[in-house]
Design an enzyme around this catalytic site. Structure first.
Site, short mmCIF file in Angstrom:
data_model
loop_
_atom_site.label_atom_id
_atom_site.label_comp_id
_atom_site.label_asym_id
_atom_site.label_seq_id
_atom_site.Cartn_x
_atom_site.Cartn_y
_atom_site.Cartn_z
N LYS A 156 0.85 -1.20 0.00
CA LYS A 156 0.00 0.00 0.00
C LYS A 156 0.88 1.25 0.00
O LYS A 156 1.88 1.31 0.73
CB LYS A 156 -0.88 0.03 1.26
CG LYS A 156 -1.92 -1.08 1.30
CD LYS A 156 -3.20 -0.68 0.59
CE LYS A 156 -4.27 -1.75 0.78
NZ LYS A 156 -5.48 -1.46 -0.03
N LYS A 257 -13.42 -8.29 -7.79
CA LYS A 257 -13.73 -8.92 -6.52
C LYS A 257 -15.06 -9.64 -6.69
O LYS A 257 -16.12 -9.02 -6.57
CB LYS A 257 -13.83 -7.85 -5.43
CG LYS A 257 -12.52 -7.11 -5.16
CD LYS A 257 -12.73 -6.00 -4.14
CE LYS A 257 -11.44 -5.60 -3.45
NZ LYS A 257 -10.36 -5.20 -4.33
#
Ligand SMILES: [Mg+2]
Length: 336
Positions: A156, A257
């Site tokens: 991240k 997803k």
């Protein structure tokens, strides 16, 4: 390939059970929409006349799905009671189709991935999400993940000052040699910052960066000038927004997803459209429990969405799971 999902009647479903469960995370998870330390999901179990079962998980997540857990549960209950179409509630749709496929698999004595696509692999190398409080901790975590066998890691960025991001990414690249490195900025930067910063991060050869900026039009502007391939994730959470992402050329890579998109059928459709448009497709979890992760892994195998490696090594983030945890072993998930 369009997944064929048998109906409850075809499978001789005689009972349907719903149960709430709480997922707790080992450490708080920061997403673009806040910090998560626990969350509720709904487990769906379908039972046939011989007592065989199939399970699905509805796992709404703010920012990624339109419905709340209460709404998903109500949609599942209406489907159970009256056969009402749950398509407006993608997490409920995903849970139902996954549970029906799981039951079909139990009845056939074959894994779901093999039922959907005979001969598809039972072993899925997966990317690891790595984190750490210090640069050294982060680099160690990345080194361990690659030494374990993961083909790559995800880091991240965009949380603190950019100089810290540069230092972290440089340390990870040095720790993993030529293994895959993907970045996720969760929309943190404006367009000009993103272009400038990706120009500097390109030296570390990221495979791609997810959401360098927020929104499809801005990601398209970044992509047009970025030396690093751009991926869209939360900017394109459903089929209409994925269509738009393709139309405005917002991305080189589409993150899907399945638990948020509505399960096997819309995922196959999204993957087909994206692949036809020349994008690479990466299947990831919604940080849900292992019933949902397992369904997503079977689907990724059946659809052949294995390269770039799926982001499905997330069961280890959970302190309390649902069902048997689907953990990566040697950098891969193994399906049965
Ligand atoms: Mg992402």
């Amino acid at each position: 390939m369009t997944p064929e999902v048998p109906g409850a009647t075809d499978l001789g479903v005689e009972a349907i059970r719903l149960q709430r469960a709480t997922l707790a995370y080992r450490a708080p998870i920061t997403t673009a929409y806040g910090t998560l330390d626990r969350r509720e999901v709904v487990l769906l179990t379908v039972v046939d006349e011989d007592g065989r079962t199939g399970r699905g998980e509805a796992a709404p997540l703010a920012g990624f799905t339109p419905e709340t857990v209460d709404e998903a549960e109500a949609a599942l209950q209406r489907w159970a009671d009256e056969g009402t179409d749950p398509s407006a509630y993608p997490t409920a749709r995903a849970a139902i189709d996954s549970a029906l496929l799981d039951l079909a698999s139990a009845r056939a004595g074959r894994p779901v991935h093999d039922l959907l696509s005979p001969g598809s692999p039972a072993e899925l190398p997966v990317a690891a999400l790595v984190a750490g409080p210090t640069v050294d901790d982060l680099a160690d975590a990345a080194r361990r993940a690659v030494a374990d066998g993961h083909p790559g890691v995800k880091v991240k960025v965009g949380v603190g000052p950019f100089e810290a991001d540069l230092e972290r990414v440089a340390a990870v690249r040095a720790a993993i040699d030529g293994a895959g490195l993907r970045l996720d900025a969760n929309g943190a930067w404006c367009v000009s910052e993103a272009i400038d910063r990706l120009g500097r991060l390109a030296a570390f050869h990221p495979e791609f960066v997810e959401e360098p900026t927020a929104g499809l039009d801005d990601n398209a502007a970044v992509r047009a000038a970025s030396p690093v391939p751009v991926a869209v994730d939360e900017s394109a959470p459903d089929l209409p927004s994925i269509e738009r992402a393709l139309a405005v050329r917002a991305a080189d890579v589409l993150i899907v997803k399945p638990s948020a998109l509505g399960g096997p059928r819309p995922t196959a459709e999204a993957a087909r459209r994206a692949t036809d448009a020349g994008l690479r497709v990466v299947v990831t979890s919604l940080l849900e429990g292992s019933v949902g992760i397992r369904a997503t892994a079977h689907l990724a195998s059946a659809l052949g969405l294995l390269q770039p490696a799926p982001g499905l090594a997330t069961a280890g983030l959970l302190a309390t799971d649902v069902g048997e945890p689907l953990m990566a072993v040697g950098g891969a998930l193994y399906l049965d």
